[in-house]
Design a protein around this motif. Structure first.
Motif, short mmCIF file in Angstrom:
data_model
loop_
_atom_site.label_atom_id
_atom_site.label_comp_id
_atom_site.label_asym_id
_atom_site.label_seq_id
_atom_site.Cartn_x
_atom_site.Cartn_y
_atom_site.Cartn_z
N LEU A 146 14.76 -5.82 -18.81
CA LEU A 146 16.10 -6.37 -18.57
C LEU A 146 16.41 -6.53 -17.08
N ALA A 147 15.73 -5.77 -16.23
CA ALA A 147 16.04 -5.81 -14.80
C ALA A 147 15.34 -6.95 -14.07
N ALA A 161 0.83 -1.20 0.00
CA ALA A 161 0.00 0.00 0.00
C ALA A 161 0.87 1.26 0.00
N LEU A 162 1.92 1.28 0.84
CA LEU A 162 2.82 2.43 0.89
C LEU A 162 3.57 2.59 -0.44
N LEU A 163 3.99 1.48 -1.01
CA LEU A 163 4.73 1.51 -2.26
C LEU A 163 3.85 2.07 -3.39
N VAL A 221 15.84 5.56 -16.07
CA VAL A 221 16.46 4.24 -15.87
C VAL A 221 16.32 3.80 -14.41
N LEU A 222 16.66 4.70 -13.48
CA LEU A 222 16.61 4.34 -12.06
C LEU A 222 15.19 4.08 -11.59
N SER A 223 14.24 4.89 -12.05
CA SER A 223 12.85 4.68 -11.62
C SER A 223 12.28 3.38 -12.16
N ALA A 224 12.69 3.02 -13.40
CA ALA A 224 12.23 1.74 -13.97
C ALA A 224 12.82 0.57 -13.19
N PHE A 225 14.09 0.67 -12.79
CA PHE A 225 14.71 -0.39 -12.00
C PHE A 225 14.08 -0.44 -10.60
N ALA A 226 13.83 0.73 -10.01
CA ALA A 226 13.23 0.77 -8.68
C ALA A 226 11.81 0.22 -8.68
N ALA A 227 11.13 0.28 -9.82
CA ALA A 227 9.75 -0.23 -9.90
C ALA A 227 9.69 -1.74 -9.68
N LYS A 228 10.83 -2.43 -9.76
CA LYS A 228 10.85 -3.87 -9.50
C LYS A 228 10.54 -4.18 -8.03
N SER A 229 10.47 -3.13 -7.18
CA SER A 229 10.10 -3.36 -5.78
C SER A 229 8.71 -3.94 -5.66
#
Length: 510
Positions: free
Chosen positions: A84-85, A18-20, A137-145
């Motif tokens: 790719l991530a 929910a927080l994410l 790039v970083l936000s797309a990788f961080a979205a894997k959370s």
């Protein structure tokens, strides 16, 4: 301190999700405006450094054209990074644990947002564009959370528990995004600062990381890796080649493979085809916003409330109605199985066989031999009959969830006033049960050691569909707008869902 039970660990994923979702959804609406402002600043720094960008200068046709080009590149770049991530995140979390990613990826998003805001203080155009690319790039990788909680459910939950927990996690995500849309509108009304939602997102991501660090324990048993193994994997020719194909390796699971009876099984291929086709209609969500804005003249604020209503109705369905359907549907289907003879290769389960339980029978029989099965003289010995009763109801529920999506999209297509569209959203929300059922059935088809890899394959399919969907449906929607038939796109999306549902029909009890 005593170790936490699996239900306790999974229940702690609900606030995390929910927080994410809340933090990610907070920047969805303002990001387009902020990116346009950033492009506008860079454009006028190049064309006329003495001119201060304002509303009129940012509505310049050249700025809008440049914005459209940059957003297209950013969308493809973000989706490609997400593609790719996925496999590296899955493999690294298998080896080093889930917890470091649960904590680290939200903090990576904080860095990403900070870099975007820092770009507004720069005078160098190349640096501005560079930071915008790094942010993407970083936000797309961080979205894997958002991918990590699905792996934890696969680690902790038994077969019959996975679908309910996936529905609860999905409900938490939809609730967080709906709350984000409402909060963004509120922040915009209260504060004139256009960066307010981004500061809120940074605070929420930091809170999410702190919550994971304090409350969510490690669920993955780390395998022992010797120095020789690491050396061989890193420097051998086979190891180097395998690393090149790491991002696509989980897709090999989806190919037809032989089962214990030396017959080729198409179950995973059918499930993945169904997933890919249904996700390829994902552009419909963006088209809905543009449709409400162009056809019914909704403002961005009103669109936020519409999306909050759609997500809120999905939340109510997943948290209140879906569990009831799942529980009593499984029980009813199990009783139906007991009243009819079930033919299984090697044996027949007679009607009236005493069940092990109405909800502890597997969703689908795992095609990997169990310890009770052995090959003797080329023949497979089948375990006793009750263990072979596969509860097929989750596949049936996934099928009807897709059909509910078909009906909802068709209702949107034939609606003539905005009130009818809003009502159609209520029907469309009932397709939310497809995701939880699909993940559970997918995991039931693979060996437990391949659980995380199978979920990574699903995530990769979603990323590929995310790249192709705007490329396929975007030009179609543009043509339909020109001829005054924009609503036809939702009929086309309904066809996508219907075709996807057909791939579930051949799946049978194995």
């Amino acid at each position: 301190m005593a170790p936490l039970s699996s239900p306790t660990i999974m229940s702690r994923l609900i606030p995390y999700n929910a927080l994410l979702a809340f933090s990610v959804g907070t920047t969805v609406a303002p990001s387009l405006f902020v990116f346009k402002l950033l492009v506008c600043i860079a454009y006028w720094k190049k064309e006329d450094p003495s001119r201060r960008p304002d509303a009129d200068s940012c509505d310049n046709q050249q700025v809008e054209a440049l914005m459209a080009y940059i957003m297209a590149v950013a969308t493809v770049l973000g989706a490609s990074v997400g593609l790719l991530a996925t496999s590296p995140v899955q493999r690294l979390s298998d080896r080093y644990g889930r917890r470091m990613f649960l904590v680290g990826l939200p903090l990576l998003d904080v860095v990403s947002i900070g870099l975007l805001l820092f770009a507004f203080t720069l005078n160098s155009i190349p640096l501005i564009y560079t930071l915008a690319i790094v942010n993407t790039v970083l936000s797309a990788f961080a979205a894997k959370s958002t991918f990590l909680p699905t792996l934890i459910v696969a680690d902790c939950a038994s077969t019959e528990e996975r679908t309910p927990w996936y529905s609860r996690i999905g409900a938490a995500s939809t609730f967080g995004i709906a709350l984000a849309f409402l909060s963004t509108n509120l922040v915009t009304l209260v504060s004139p600062n256009i960066f307010g939602p981004f500061y809120l997102a940074m605070a929420l991501q930091t809170l999410t990381a702190a919550y994971a660090f304090v409350f969510i324990p490690e669920t993955r048993v780390q395998p022992e890796v010797t120095e020789r193994t690491v050396w061989e994997e890193s420097f051998s020719l086979r190891g180097l080649l395998s690393k090149l194909f790491i991002p696509l390796k989980p897709l090999l699971l989806l190919l037809p493979r032989k089962n214990v009876y030396e017959e080729r099984s198409w179950t995973l291929f059918l499930l993945s085809s169904c997933t890919f086709i249904s996700m390829s209609a994902g552009y419909t969500a963006l088209a809905l916003i543009m449709y409400m804005q162009n056809h019914f003249h909704f403002t961005p604020g009103q669109n936020g409330y519409v999306l909050a209503w759609l997500l809120g109705s999905r939340f109510v369905y997943l948290i209140l109605i879906f569990p009831i359907i799942l529980k009593y549907g499984r029980t009813a289907y199990h009783r139906y199985q007991l009243r009819h003879p079930i033919h299984i290769k090697g044996s027949v389960v007679e009607a009236g066989t005493t069940p092990v339980s109405s909800e502890t029978t597997p969703l689908l029989n795992n095609e990997v031999p169990s310890p009770d099965q052995a090959a003797v003289d080329g023949e497979v010995l089948v375990v006793e009959a009750p263990a072979q009763l596969a509860n097929h109801f989750d596949v049936i529920l996934a099928y009807f969830s897709l059909l509910a999506g078909v009906v909802g999209l068709l209702l949107v297509a034939v609606s003539t006033v905005w009130q009818e569209v809003i009502a159609a959203f209520g029907v469309l929300s009932t397709d939310a049960g497809f995701g939880p059922c699909l993940k559970s059935v997918f995991l039931a088809c693979v060996d437990p050691s391949q659980a995380s890899e199978s979920l990574a394959a699903l995530e990769i399919l979603g990323s590929v569909a995310g790249i192709l969907s705007p490329l396929l449906l975007g030009p179609v929607y543009a043509v339909l707008i020109r001829v005054g038939r924009a609503q036809v796109l939702f009929g086309i999306a309904a066809c996508f869902h219907f075709v996807a549902s057909l791939f579930l029909l051949p799946i049978k009890r194995i």
